[in-house]
Design an enzyme around this catalytic site. Structure first.
Site, PDB file in Angstrom:
ATOM      1  N   GLY A 238      64.039 -19.904  70.185  1.00  0.00           N
ATOM      2  CA  GLY A 238      64.791 -18.697  69.841  1.00  0.00           C
ATOM      3  C   GLY A 238      64.009 -17.645  69.090  1.00  0.00           C
ATOM      4  O   GLY A 238      64.587 -16.660  68.621  1.00  0.00           O
ATOM      5  N   TYR A 330      35.329 -25.685  34.715  1.00  0.00           N
ATOM      6  CA  TYR A 330      34.852 -24.370  34.262  1.00  0.00           C
ATOM      7  C   TYR A 330      35.879 -23.290  34.599  1.00  0.00           C
ATOM      8  O   TYR A 330      36.718 -23.454  35.492  1.00  0.00           O
ATOM      9  CB  TYR A 330      33.514 -24.003  34.928  1.00  0.00           C
ATOM     10  N   GLY A 344      36.103 -21.638  48.418  1.00  0.00           N
ATOM     11  CA  GLY A 344      35.439 -21.092  47.248  1.00  0.00           C
ATOM     12  C   GLY A 344      33.949 -21.234  47.146  1.00  0.00           C
ATOM     13  O   GLY A 344      33.410 -21.269  46.024  1.00  0.00           O
ATOM     14  N   HIS A 348      26.246 -16.112  44.534  1.00  0.00           N
ATOM     15  CA  HIS A 348      26.608 -15.282  43.376  1.00  0.00           C
ATOM     16  C   HIS A 348      25.552 -15.364  42.288  1.00  0.00           C
ATOM     17  O   HIS A 348      24.700 -16.267  42.255  1.00  0.00           O
ATOM     18  CB  HIS A 348      27.972 -15.697  42.822  1.00  0.00           C
ATOM     19  N   CYS A 366      28.353 -23.824  45.167  1.00  0.00           N
ATOM     20  CA  CYS A 366      27.959 -22.455  45.461  1.00  0.00           C
ATOM     21  C   CYS A 366      26.440 -22.329  45.541  1.00  0.00           C
ATOM     22  O   CYS A 366      25.698 -23.248  45.166  1.00  0.00           O
ATOM     23  CB  CYS A 366      28.483 -21.507  44.379  1.00  0.00           C
ATOM     24  N   ASN A 368      23.642 -20.403  43.838  1.00  0.00           N
ATOM     25  CA  ASN A 368      23.323 -19.578  42.662  1.00  0.00           C
ATOM     26  C   ASN A 368      22.100 -18.708  42.925  1.00  0.00           C
ATOM     27  O   ASN A 368      21.099 -19.166  43.497  1.00  0.00           O
ATOM     28  CB  ASN A 368      23.049 -20.464  41.450  1.00  0.00           C
TER      29      ASN A 368
END
Length: 419
Positions: A238, A330, A344, A348, A366, A368
């Site tokens: 529907g 952190y 995430g 950076h 990450c 760095n």
């Protein structure tokens, strides 16, 4: 008999024969002429001229039709004459503009009809007999029990900017705001066209989200148009499409970065030329179980793309299950952060790990970088740029983590709802 009388007799006989021949010829010629030239006579009398053709009109849908699909054919046609006037209005009196064929024998609306509307359609045609004839129809369109809208975005979740420029690894995302029971019906209405032509396929991550990519990275300069023409389309249980969506963009320069854990360097290429080599420190490896959840600290190997970027961004370990007050927790503000995964992972700035960049992995996952390199990469990057991570441990990057390009093409096409 004297010679003189014999001569007269011969001459008389010759004349008689001549007359008979001449008369026979005249009679023969006369018979031929009669056979060839006598006027034909119609046994039924003089031929009659056909009467002029009257016009006949047909309107679809017919009078009293209800629950009409807004995408169903709505048409007026005339035979034996020409349309001289067609008028279609909704219940508010708004006129629906239409398109008439050059020979004025057919008409259709120029725009899709609305849900739950009432329409009147009147047409007049004039036939060869010069007499005008009129036909009318009143009908109503269906009212869906539920509707869904679709948004065309990047893997970062931001709507694709019409006329924008994106990287060679761009993946198109079609995100529905309701679960789609009939994925095949939806996918048949979602198209991606490119100049130059590029093949590609949709891959359904779940019942609300489909991703599209080609077998290889795009070529710079490629123009891409994405359309989700789902308005009025039944999508199962529907549910109907609420509106059509369309966007176009261009593929920019080929930015491909290779982060190799063997060297702890990020090699950045611009259209195939190495333009910068950046020391990095990636995930420290290993894992930790917190509240029954296992958290990995590897930078997963695979092919990522730039999703978005922010300066600064607040990074909070509790968002992926690691309490801020735990041993490895952190929460801090990070500068020049370029995101490459849904869970995430960023390239950076982090000044506290400059000592490790280029030689030791100490991060939570990450990449760095020092301040200068982080800002340079941030300014260089655009959504859809490619980041390949090689030679790291742990599990490989998954599709749901922004790992669309990590999936082999033969497996990718299996994620389509179409055969």
């Amino acid at each position: 008999m004297s010679p003189h009388r014999r001569t007269i007799a011969v001459l008389a006989l010759a004349g008689t024969l001549l007359m008979i021949g001449v008369l026979g010829g005249v009679v023969g010629l006369g018979l031929v002429r009669c056979a060839d030239c006598a006027p034909a006579v119609d046994a039924d009398g003089p031929a009659q001229k056909a009467p002029p053709t009257p016009a006949a009109l047909s309107i679809s849908p017919g009078p009293g039709s209800a629950e009409v699909d807004p995408l169903a054919p709505i048409s007026v046609s005339a035979t034996g004459g020409e349309l001289v006037d067609v008028e279609m209005r909704n219940e508010q009196g708004t006129r629906i503009e239409g398109i008439t064929t050059p020979d004025r024998t057919a008409w259709k609306p120029g725009v899709p009809l609305g849900y739950g509307r009432n329409y009147t359609l009147s047409a007049t045609a004039v036939g060869a007999d010069g007499i005008a004839r009129r036909a009318d129809s009143r009908f109503s369109t269906l009212t869906p029990g539920n509707q869904t809208a679709v948004t065309l975005t990047t893997t970062g979740g931001a709507p694709i900017r019409d006329g924008g420029t994106y990287g060679v690894g761009t993946v198109v995302v079609a995100r529905f705001d309701e679960p789609i029971a009939d994925r095949a019906a939806a996918e048949r209405r979602m198209t991606v066209t490119t100049t130059p032509p590029v093949p590609g396929s949709w891959y359904w991550l779940d019942d609300q989200t489909a991703h599209w990519r080609p077998p290889q990275y795009f070529t710079p300069g490629t123009t891409v148009t994405v359309a989700a023409d789902v308005y009025g389309v039944p999508l199962g249980d529907g549910l109907y499409g609420q509106q059509d969506t369309r966007v176009g963009f261009t593929i920019g320069d080929a930015h491909v970065s290779i982060a190799d854990d063997l060297t702890k360097q990020v090699s950045v290429y611009d259209n195939g030329a190495l333009v910068r080599t950046i020391p990095t420190s990636m995930g420290m490896g290993g894992s930790e179980t917190v509240n029954g959840q296992t958290i990995s600290f590897w930078t997963q190997r695979g092919t990522y793309t730039v999703m978005d970027k922010a300066n600064p961004v607040v990074m909070d370990s509790s968002t992926f299950g690691l309490p801020v007050n735990s041993r490895l927790g952190y929460k801090e503000s990070i500068s020049f952060a370029t995101r490459i995964s849904t869970d995430g992972v960023y390239l950076h700035q982090l000044d506290s790990t400059v000592w490790a960049q280029g030689n030791t992995n100490v991060s939570h996952g990450c990449l760095n970088l020092n301040a200068d390199n982080a800002q340079w990469f941030y300014d260089f990057s655009q959504p859809g740029d490619v980041v390949e991570v090689r030679n790291t441990g742990g599990e490989p990057l998954q599709v749901w983590q922004n790992g669309d390009w990590s999936l082999p093409w033969d497996q990718w096409v299996q994620g389509s709802a179409l055969p």
